[in-house]
Motif scaffolding. Structure first.
Motif, PDB file in Angstrom:
ATOM      1  N   GLY A 289       0.895  -1.403  -0.067  1.00  0.00           N
ATOM      2  CA  GLY A 289      -0.036  -0.152   0.774  1.00  0.00           C
ATOM      3  C   GLY A 289       0.605   1.156   0.058  1.00  0.00           C
ATOM      4  O   GLY A 289       0.483   1.819   0.895  1.00  0.00           O
ATOM      5  N   VAL A 290       2.070   1.288  -0.582  1.00  0.00           N
ATOM      6  CA  VAL A 290       2.674   2.164  -1.118  1.00  0.00           C
ATOM      7  C   VAL A 290       2.778   2.399  -2.571  1.00  0.00           C
ATOM      8  O   VAL A 290       2.372   1.808  -3.234  1.00  0.00           O
ATOM      9  N   SER A 291       3.873   3.463  -2.440  1.00  0.00           N
ATOM     10  CA  SER A 291       3.670   4.190  -3.951  1.00  0.00           C
ATOM     11  C   SER A 291       5.026   3.051  -4.501  1.00  0.00           C
ATOM     12  O   SER A 291       5.813   2.790  -3.630  1.00  0.00           O
ATOM     13  N   ARG A 292       5.173   3.114  -5.905  1.00  0.00           N
ATOM     14  CA  ARG A 292       6.824   2.711  -6.385  1.00  0.00           C
ATOM     15  C   ARG A 292       8.175   3.104  -5.937  1.00  0.00           C
ATOM     16  O   ARG A 292       9.016   2.534  -5.887  1.00  0.00           O
ATOM     17  N   GLN A 293       7.936   4.112  -5.751  1.00  0.00           N
ATOM     18  CA  GLN A 293       8.838   5.541  -5.582  1.00  0.00           C
ATOM     19  C   GLN A 293       9.890   5.411  -3.982  1.00  0.00           C
ATOM     20  O   GLN A 293      10.737   5.233  -3.933  1.00  0.00           O
ATOM     21  N   THR A 294       8.389   4.785  -3.440  1.00  0.00           N
ATOM     22  CA  THR A 294       8.745   4.294  -1.556  1.00  0.00           C
ATOM     23  C   THR A 294       9.677   3.378  -2.403  1.00  0.00           C
ATOM     24  O   THR A 294      10.420   3.936  -1.481  1.00  0.00           O
ATOM     25  N   ILE A 295       9.573   2.393  -2.789  1.00  0.00           N
ATOM     26  CA  ILE A 295      10.365   1.227  -2.958  1.00  0.00           C
ATOM     27  C   ILE A 295      11.169   0.970  -3.019  1.00  0.00           C
ATOM     28  O   ILE A 295      12.476   1.152  -2.359  1.00  0.00           O
ATOM     29  N   SER A 296      11.248   2.529  -4.424  1.00  0.00           N
ATOM     30  CA  SER A 296      12.908   2.593  -4.079  1.00  0.00           C
ATOM     31  C   SER A 296      13.951   3.374  -3.371  1.00  0.00           C
ATOM     32  O   SER A 296      14.648   2.838  -3.638  1.00  0.00           O
ATOM     33  N   SER A 297      13.033   4.545  -3.414  1.00  0.00           N
ATOM     34  CA  SER A 297      13.548   4.836  -2.399  1.00  0.00           C
ATOM     35  C   SER A 297      14.621   4.662  -0.533  1.00  0.00           C
ATOM     36  O   SER A 297      15.368   4.550  -0.687  1.00  0.00           O
ATOM     37  N   LEU A 298      13.631   3.297  -0.653  1.00  0.00           N
ATOM     38  CA  LEU A 298      13.704   2.335   0.415  1.00  0.00           C
ATOM     39  C   LEU A 298      14.850   1.416  -0.271  1.00  0.00           C
ATOM     40  O   LEU A 298      15.981   0.872   0.990  1.00  0.00           O
ATOM     41  N   GLU A 299      15.228   0.788  -1.437  1.00  0.00           N
ATOM     42  CA  GLU A 299      15.921  -0.023  -1.602  1.00  0.00           C
ATOM     43  C   GLU A 299      17.695   1.284  -2.057  1.00  0.00           C
ATOM     44  O   GLU A 299      18.026   0.041  -1.978  1.00  0.00           O
ATOM     45  N   ALA A 300      17.000   1.810  -2.240  1.00  0.00           N
ATOM     46  CA  ALA A 300      18.599   2.353  -2.572  1.00  0.00           C
ATOM     47  C   ALA A 300      18.843   3.021  -1.389  1.00  0.00           C
ATOM     48  O   ALA A 300      19.894   4.456  -1.131  1.00  0.00           O
ATOM     49  N   ASN A 301      18.441   3.293   0.625  1.00  0.00           N
ATOM     50  CA  ASN A 301      18.481   3.589   1.258  1.00  0.00           C
ATOM     51  C   ASN A 301      18.797   5.178   1.590  1.00  0.00           C
ATOM     52  O   ASN A 301      19.049   5.493   2.121  1.00  0.00           O
ATOM     53  N   ARG A 302      18.144   5.115   0.650  1.00  0.00           N
ATOM     54  CA  ARG A 302      17.600   6.933   1.023  1.00  0.00           C
ATOM     55  C   ARG A 302      16.069   7.418   1.933  1.00  0.00           C
ATOM     56  O   ARG A 302      15.811   8.694   1.847  1.00  0.00           O
ATOM     57  N   TYR A 303      16.104   6.673   1.898  1.00  0.00           N
ATOM     58  CA  TYR A 303      14.402   6.474   2.932  1.00  0.00           C
ATOM     59  C   TYR A 303      14.386   5.839   3.667  1.00  0.00           C
ATOM     60  O   TYR A 303      14.645   4.179   3.559  1.00  0.00           O
ATOM     61  N   ASN A 304      14.777   6.023   5.406  1.00  0.00           N
ATOM     62  CA  ASN A 304      13.988   4.730   6.781  1.00  0.00           C
ATOM     63  C   ASN A 304      12.776   4.729   6.004  1.00  0.00           C
ATOM     64  O   ASN A 304      11.833   5.993   7.408  1.00  0.00           O
ATOM     65  N   PRO A 305      11.574   3.292   5.729  1.00  0.00           N
ATOM     66  CA  PRO A 305      10.496   3.296   6.750  1.00  0.00           C
ATOM     67  C   PRO A 305      10.028   3.580   7.913  1.00  0.00           C
ATOM     68  O   PRO A 305      10.804   3.198   9.055  1.00  0.00           O
ATOM     69  N   SER A 306       9.199   3.949   8.189  1.00  0.00           N
ATOM     70  CA  SER A 306       8.269   3.245   9.543  1.00  0.00           C
ATOM     71  C   SER A 306       8.062   2.062  10.013  1.00  0.00           C
ATOM     72  O   SER A 306       8.506   1.575   9.497  1.00  0.00           O
ATOM     73  N   LEU A 307       8.554   2.194  12.139  1.00  0.00           N
ATOM     74  CA  LEU A 307       8.365   0.404  11.541  1.00  0.00           C
ATOM     75  C   LEU A 307       6.872   0.068  11.223  1.00  0.00           C
ATOM     76  O   LEU A 307       7.306  -1.185  11.277  1.00  0.00           O
TER      77      LEU A 307
END
Length: 77
Positions: A30-48
């Motif tokens: 339930g997130v955007s593809r951009q969120t997954i991309s940012s997570l995989e690139a370690n540009r974004y840390n997910p909420s718990l």
């Protein structure tokens, strides 16, 4: 002295094992593809909550998916 750390993940490994695109995984949690991309690139840390949801969807333990590395203490802080 401040302590810093970094969160690394293995999302791309678990996703590739299932032959899912970033969009496929994004829809399942339930997130955007951009969120997954940012997570995989370690540009974004997910909420718990998102971290646990990703682990659930990928059928793995959160500690297998995410690893926290604490940096050395900053002597100048």
């Amino acid at each position: 002295m401040k302590k810093k750390g970094s969160l690394e993940n293995r999302l791309h490994v678990f996703r590739a094992e299932r032959k899912w695109s970033q969009g496929d995984l994004a829809k399942k949690v339930g997130v955007s593809r951009q969120t997954i991309s940012s997570l995989e690139a370690n540009r974004y840390n997910p909420s718990l909550i998102l971290a646990f949801e990703l682990a659930r969807v990928l059928d793995t333990d959160i500690t297998e998916l995410f690893t926290y590395h604490q940096d050395q203490e900053d002597e100048n802080a």
